[in-house]
Design an enzyme around this catalytic site. Structure first.
Site, short mmCIF file in Angstrom:
data_model
loop_
_atom_site.label_atom_id
_atom_site.label_comp_id
_atom_site.label_asym_id
_atom_site.label_seq_id
_atom_site.Cartn_x
_atom_site.Cartn_y
_atom_site.Cartn_z
CB SER A 178 -0.85 0.01 1.16
OG SER A 178 -0.41 0.25 2.34
CE LYS A 221 -3.08 2.22 4.66
NZ LYS A 221 -2.36 1.49 3.81
#
Length: 181
Positions: A48, A91
């Site tokens: 990711s 993230k």
């Protein structure tokens, strides 16, 4: 040699040994405190955050980075997810409290300004979001937008300040990429 000198040497050696043990234990306690309260090591799991981080990269997050304030836009953070397995995720912060976020197809706007994201893996990602970020929250996304479970998904949603573990500041593995972020 008299008995008094021999006893004094034995006591001196014993005291030196004791002092060395105390120093070693104190160093270990300080190191344990730093690891548990100041920094957090973590492994990146999955794709990711590619190309910034890859699966199995090891990073260090500074826990005290946000003790007074929320993460800033573009910071890379570790946070405690609300997923069933309680995993820690990594993230990038896209928007923070008070920001107006608009994702229209593969264009991203924060407060009406299109964001240049030279770090993302693919140019075309899709989504539709129009939200004002509430107080105490941030909106996060992975750099590999089409393979990221992030704030666009209701399983993750907005990240509360209490869920933020720290700011990723250093990569320690792979060894050929060691350095600050």
């Amino acid at each position: 040699m008299n008995e008094e000198v021999v006893t004094e040497k034995k006591t001196s050696r014993w005291m030196k040994e004791l002092i060395e043990w105390v120093k070693t234990i104190a160093f270990a306690m300080i190191l344990a405190f730093l690891i548990t309260r100041v920094i957090t090591p973590a492994f990146v799991v999955g794709p990711s955050m590619e190309p910034t981080f890859h699966d199995r990269d090891m990073v260090i997050a500074f826990r005290l980075a946000y003790w007074k304030d929320l993460p800033k836009q573009d910071d890379i953070i570790l946070f405690q997810s609300s997923l069933a397995d309680d995993r820690i995720l990594i993230k990038r912060v896209i928007a923070r409290e008070g920001d107006e976020l608009l994702i229209n197809g593969s264009q991203l706007f924060v407060n009406g300004e299109e964001i240049d994201e030279s770090y993302i893996l693919e140019e075309d990602f899709y989504g539709n979001t129009n939200i004002t970020i509430p107080d105490g929250s941030v909106f996060v996304m992975g750099d590999n937008r089409n393979r990221s479970l992030d704030s666009r998904n209701e399983e993750i949603g907005l990240i509360d300040q209490e869920e933020v573990i720290g700011r990723v500041v250093f990569r320690i593995f792979p060894f050929n990429q060691i350095g600050t972020i």
